[in-house]
Structures are given as structure tokens and as C-alpha cells.
Design a protein around this motif. Structure first.
Motif, short mmCIF file in Angstrom:
data_model
loop_
_atom_site.label_atom_id
_atom_site.label_comp_id
_atom_site.label_asym_id
_atom_site.label_seq_id
_atom_site.Cartn_x
_atom_site.Cartn_y
_atom_site.Cartn_z
N HIS A 1 0.82 -1.21 0.00
CA HIS A 1 0.00 0.00 0.00
C HIS A 1 0.86 1.26 0.00
CE1 HIS A 1 -3.51 2.51 0.75
NE2 HIS A 1 -2.86 3.07 1.76
N ALA A 2 2.00 1.21 0.68
CA ALA A 2 2.91 2.36 0.71
C ALA A 2 3.87 2.39 -0.47
CB ALA A 2 3.70 2.35 2.02
N ARG A 3 3.76 1.43 -1.38
CA ARG A 3 4.62 1.34 -2.57
C ARG A 3 6.10 1.23 -2.19
NH1 ARG A 3 1.83 5.71 -6.77
NH2 ARG A 3 -0.24 4.75 -6.78
N ILE A 4 6.35 0.32 -1.24
CA ILE A 4 7.72 0.05 -0.80
C ILE A 4 8.07 -1.37 -1.24
CG2 ILE A 4 9.26 -0.15 1.18
CD1 ILE A 4 7.49 1.79 2.67
N PRO A 5 8.93 -1.55 -2.22
CA PRO A 5 9.28 -2.91 -2.66
C PRO A 5 10.10 -3.64 -1.61
CG PRO A 5 10.62 -1.28 -3.82
CD PRO A 5 9.62 -0.51 -3.01
N ILE A 6 9.86 -4.93 -1.49
CA ILE A 6 10.58 -5.80 -0.56
C ILE A 6 11.42 -6.77 -1.38
CG2 ILE A 6 10.40 -7.52 1.27
CD1 ILE A 6 7.82 -6.24 2.17
N ASP A 7 12.73 -6.63 -1.31
CA ASP A 7 13.65 -7.53 -1.99
C ASP A 7 14.12 -8.61 -1.02
OD1 ASP A 7 13.41 -5.81 -4.16
OD2 ASP A 7 15.15 -4.63 -3.56
N THR A 8 14.43 -9.76 -1.56
CA THR A 8 14.87 -10.88 -0.72
C THR A 8 16.02 -11.60 -1.41
OG1 THR A 8 12.64 -11.21 0.19
CG2 THR A 8 14.20 -13.03 0.41
N LEU A 9 17.08 -11.82 -0.67
CA LEU A 9 18.20 -12.65 -1.11
C LEU A 9 18.30 -13.81 -0.14
CD1 LEU A 9 20.59 -13.28 -2.91
CD2 LEU A 9 21.99 -11.76 -1.50
N SER A 10 17.97 -14.99 -0.61
CA SER A 10 17.93 -16.19 0.23
C SER A 10 19.22 -16.97 0.06
CB SER A 10 16.72 -17.06 -0.13
OG SER A 10 16.73 -18.25 0.62
N LEU A 11 19.89 -17.23 1.16
CA LEU A 11 21.11 -18.04 1.15
C LEU A 11 20.85 -19.50 1.45
CD1 LEU A 11 23.56 -15.65 3.04
CD2 LEU A 11 23.24 -15.91 0.58
N TYR A 12 19.60 -19.82 1.76
CA TYR A 12 19.24 -21.21 2.06
C TYR A 12 17.80 -21.43 1.63
CZ TYR A 12 18.13 -25.49 4.62
OH TYR A 12 17.71 -26.76 4.94
N GLY A 13 17.58 -22.32 0.66
CA GLY A 13 16.24 -22.65 0.23
C GLY A 13 15.53 -21.49 -0.44
N ALA A 14 14.21 -21.58 -0.45
CA ALA A 14 13.36 -20.54 -1.05
C ALA A 14 12.19 -20.30 -0.11
CB ALA A 14 12.86 -20.97 -2.43
N PRO A 15 12.29 -19.32 0.80
CA PRO A 15 11.21 -19.06 1.75
C PRO A 15 9.90 -18.74 1.03
CG PRO A 15 13.20 -17.86 2.36
CD PRO A 15 13.43 -18.41 1.00
N THR A 16 8.85 -19.42 1.42
CA THR A 16 7.56 -19.28 0.74
C THR A 16 6.99 -17.88 0.88
OG1 THR A 16 7.11 -21.63 1.12
CG2 THR A 16 5.23 -20.21 0.57
N PHE A 17 6.95 -17.37 2.12
CA PHE A 17 6.30 -16.08 2.36
C PHE A 17 7.10 -14.92 1.77
CE2 PHE A 17 4.85 -18.36 6.44
CZ PHE A 17 3.95 -19.10 5.71
N LEU A 18 8.42 -15.04 1.75
CA LEU A 18 9.24 -13.97 1.18
C LEU A 18 9.15 -13.94 -0.34
CD1 LEU A 18 12.41 -14.10 3.46
CD2 LEU A 18 10.36 -12.70 3.67
N GLN A 19 8.90 -15.09 -0.96
CA GLN A 19 8.62 -15.09 -2.39
C GLN A 19 7.35 -14.30 -2.68
OE1 GLN A 19 8.95 -18.80 -4.63
NE2 GLN A 19 10.03 -19.72 -2.91
N GLN A 20 6.32 -14.53 -1.90
CA GLN A 20 5.07 -13.80 -2.08
C GLN A 20 5.26 -12.31 -1.78
OE1 GLN A 20 1.83 -15.70 0.05
NE2 GLN A 20 2.68 -17.74 -0.32
N ALA A 21 6.10 -11.98 -0.80
CA ALA A 21 6.34 -10.58 -0.47
C ALA A 21 6.97 -9.84 -1.65
CB ALA A 21 7.22 -10.46 0.77
N ALA A 22 7.96 -10.47 -2.29
CA ALA A 22 8.60 -9.83 -3.45
C ALA A 22 7.63 -9.71 -4.62
CB ALA A 22 9.84 -10.62 -3.86
N PHE A 23 6.78 -10.69 -4.81
CA PHE A 23 5.82 -10.65 -5.93
C PHE A 23 4.75 -9.60 -5.70
CE2 PHE A 23 1.91 -12.09 -7.98
CZ PHE A 23 2.34 -12.25 -9.29
N ILE A 24 4.24 -9.50 -4.48
CA ILE A 24 3.14 -8.57 -4.20
C ILE A 24 3.62 -7.12 -4.24
CG2 ILE A 24 1.51 -7.84 -2.41
CD1 ILE A 24 1.31 -10.76 -1.56
N THR A 25 4.80 -6.85 -3.69
CA THR A 25 5.30 -5.47 -3.61
C THR A 25 6.10 -5.05 -4.83
OG1 THR A 25 7.29 -6.22 -2.42
CG2 THR A 25 5.36 -5.60 -1.10
N GLY A 26 6.30 -5.94 -5.79
CA GLY A 26 7.09 -5.57 -6.97
C GLY A 26 8.58 -5.57 -6.73
N GLY A 27 9.06 -6.36 -5.77
CA GLY A 27 10.48 -6.44 -5.48
C GLY A 27 11.16 -7.55 -6.26
#
Length: 382
Positions: A233-259
Motif C-alpha cells: 500500500h505504501a509502494r515500498i518494494p521488498i527484496d529478498t536474497l535467500s542463502l538457504y532454500g526458497a522461503p515461501t512467504f518472502l517469495q510472495q512478499a517480493a511478488f506482491i510489492t514488486g520487489g
């Protein structure tokens, strides 16, 4: 002559050359168990060293580049830079209450957090003072966090949702700092404005980067997604760099916020390369670049009853709560609505396939050829 030496470049107004402020908030996953598993490939000391190079590169873009760094620990979120005016020296003590010695913690007071709160070591002629200040604050805060971690704090979960909430609150505070005052007109002359009103209002380009080393915890699904929707809603993109596996919720966070979501699990030692080439550009610069995209996004959710990540579940039509199995008496555990299951569990009706009619053969051929003729092909008479 001005066209030859390009002296017109120095006559441009300051409003055209000013850089838009940029804020980068970094959340470091400091789960001790996860870093111990990565100790052979990438120790946390080398990861922090690579991260400091990335932070210095961001700050070197200009004087309007700002950074804030948080640590998402197993049971709390801690500020690394800028340092909190009330550091959490004793996590077991209650906030704002007496600790039994007559002293009272004032962690609930609204205290200004500034860069000057960090301990500044002896300056070096070979290092930029702000780089030294950021490095000293991060190392001292991490050392204090590790020393205060006990064996009872070694949980497999990481409090990423709390760090996201602190990052969003700090971003909102900094955004109001850069806002220009509203225009005010003279009551006697409504068309006139003050000199301060003629300046253009400044904006802030903010983004959040999460350095993850552990999987997503289903118990943190609801608070994490609430923070993700607030960032969207605040138009703040969330980027994620995963060093282990692929966190499910952080994948959705990057997709929803445009990160941007990147997984460096195959090569954690290339942390600096992932940071510099994938996350150094801000949201405005990415419009002119080809950024990494996600081929597959894990959209699974966690159920509200057992906190398990499910592929298929039951959703309440009123509060949209998700359940992995039918609740007792078919009542929603969140709002108490009676759930209508309909014909769930019944066997599907099987309809027999209609048999095709065979066409009658005429002279060894069917009545219609591929040419569409109603009769067969005529045979020449000898």
C-alpha cells in the motif's frame, strides 16, 4: 562560445540537479542455527563484510542516500544502525517497568534515533567517516546481540515479521522528515505565496532488503503478510536474497510489492555479486534496467488452525480464514460462521459417453470423402 565549452551546464537551477533521497533498509536474518549450518560455505563474519561493501556502495551514490539496518533474531528484532537510544541490554526485563532495583526502563518513550547516536571510533584518513560510523555501529550491535543470546533463545524460527514492522515504521518516519511544508497563502492576498512554497516538494525512494538464511515459519504467516500488504500500500518494494532454500512467504512478499527475489543457495560464497548486480539499483533506476524475475512463485498459505503450509484447504467466506481440514461442527474458528460444505466428499456423477454412429460403406468407401463431396469419387469407364 557557451556551446563549445558547455558552460550552460553550470547555469541550471538547483532544483533540476538535486538528487531524490533514497532509503535502503536491510534486514539480516541472525538465526544462530541457520548460520551454523552455513559455516563451512559462508561464515557470518564474511557475510557481514560483504554486506558492508554493499552498504558503502549505496551510500557512495550521493549525500542523499541513507541506510538503516535491522537484525531479525529468533525472539526479537534489534536495531544495528542507527543504534537505538535504549539498547536491549537485558531482554528478560519488561519494557517500561521497574526491574526491582528502583530503575525504570524508558523504552516506550518517543526518542529521536539519529546517526550521531552510534559510537564513532578514531577516524582514519583512508576511510570515509560515515563508512567507519556504519561499520562500528553494526559490529558493536551484532557483538552485543550474540553475547546476549542464551541457549533458550536458539529457536528454529526467525522474527522477520517484527523486523518488517520496525522497517515500515522507520520508513514512514523518515518520509515525513523529507516532506516539504504545505503552501500557505496570505489572507489579504490569496494569490500570493511565501518564498518557501515556491520550492518543489521532495520525495523519498525507499525499499527493504531481506537477507534470509532460514525457511519461512508458518506461525509467522499472518503478521508477515500484514506487513507485506502494508508495504504494498505504501509502494515500498521488498527484496529478498535467500542463502538457504526458497522461503515461501518472502517469495510472495517480493511478488506482491514488486520487489526482486533471488536464491543464492547454490553458491552462497557469491553473496557480494548477488548484492551488487541484483539489488544495488533503487526502484527508480530499475525502470531502465532488466531486473531478475521469478519463474515460479510459491503461493501456498498457512492454515489458521494448525499453522501448516497447505496446498488445498477450506476458506471461510466471511473472514477468509484458511483451514487445512473441516473444523468441528463446520464452524469457523475465527468468526464462528457456520460453513456450508455443500456436496463436498460426494462422488462425481459419471455420464456415459455417447456412441458414434457408423456410416454405411458404398463400394468400399464411405459416403463422404475429404473433398466434402456427398458421393464417392466417380470411376472412369473403359
Amino acid at each position: 562560445m557557451n556551446r563549445i565549452d558547455a558552460s550552460d551546464h553550470y547555469n541550471e537551477s538547483a532544483s533540476k540537479t538535486n538528487q531524490i533521497p533514497s532509503l535502503l533498509t536491510i534486514i539480516i536474518d541472525t538465526n544462530p542455527r541457520a548460520w551454523a549450518a552455513l559455516g563451512d560455505l559462508l561464515p557470518i563474519s564474511k557475510a557481514v563484510a560483504n554486506l558492508l561493501v554493499f552498504v558503502n556502495a549505496h551510500l557512495a551514490f550521493g549525500n542523499d542516500s541513507h541506510v538503516a539496518i535491522l537484525a531479525a533474531h529468533t525472539n526479537r528484532a534489534v536495531w544495528l544502525y542507527p543504534q537505538s537510544p535504549n539498547p536491549d541490554r537485558n531482554p528478560s526485563s519488561t519494557n517500561g517497568r521497574s526491574n526491582g532495583n528502583g530503575n525504570t526502563n524508558h523504552e516506550q518513550e518517543d526518542v529521536e534515533m539519529t546517526d550521531e547516536d552510534a559510537a564513532v571510533p578514531l577516524t582514519s584518513a583512508n576511510k570515509f567517516p560515515q563508512f567507519t560510523q556504519v561499520e562500528s555501529s553494526i559490529l558493536s550491535s551484532l557483538r552485543s546481540l550474540i553475547n546476549n543470546t542464551t541457549s533458550s533463545d536458539l529457536h528454529p524460527t526467525t522474527l522477520v515479521s517484527g523486523a518488517l514492522s520496525l522497517a515500515l515504521s522507520y520508513t514512514n518516519k523518515i518520509t515525513h522528515t523529507f516532506e516539504m511544508p504545505k503552501t500557505s497563502s496570505d489572507p489579504a492576498n490569496p494569490t500570493s505565496t511565501t518564498p518557501a512554497d515556491t520550492s518543489a516538494s521532495s520525495t523519498l525512494h525507499s525499499r527493504i532488503l531481506i537477507l534470509s538464511v532460514s525457511d519461512s515459519e508458518p506461525a509467522q504467516y499472518i503478521p508477515t503478510m500484514n506487513a507485506v500488504f502494508a508495504a504494498s500500500h505504501a509502494r515500498i518494494p521488498i527484496d529478498t536474497l535467500s542463502l538457504y532454500g526458497a522461503p515461501t512467504f518472502l517469495q510472495q512478499a517480493a511478488f506482491i510489492t514488486g520487489g526482486t527475489f533471488l536464491s543464492a543457495a547454490a553458491n552462497p560464497r557469491g553473496l557480494l555479486s548477488y548484492l551488487m548486480f541484483g539489488f544495488l539499483a533503487d526502484a527508480e533506476a530499475r525502470n531502465s534496467l532488466v531486473t531478475p524475475t521469478q519463474d515460479v512463485v510459491d503461493f501456498r498459505a498457512a492454515c489458521f488452525c494448525h499453522r501448516r503450509v497447505v496446498d488445498t484447504g477450506f476458506v471461510c467466506s466471511i473472514c477468509l480464514s484458511i483451514f487445512c481440514e473441516v473444523p468441528e461442527n463446520a464452524e469457523c474458528l475465527t468468526c464462528g460462521t457456520k460453513l456450508a460444505l455443500g456436496n463436498y466428499g460426494a462422488k462425481p456423477a459419471v455420464i456415459p459417453r455417447a456412441r458414434k454412429k457408423k456410416r454405411k460403406r458404398v463400394n468400399g468407401t464411405t459416403g463422404r470423402e475429404e473433398t466434402g463431396s456427398a458421393t464417392g469419387t466417380p470411376v472412369p469407364i473403359s
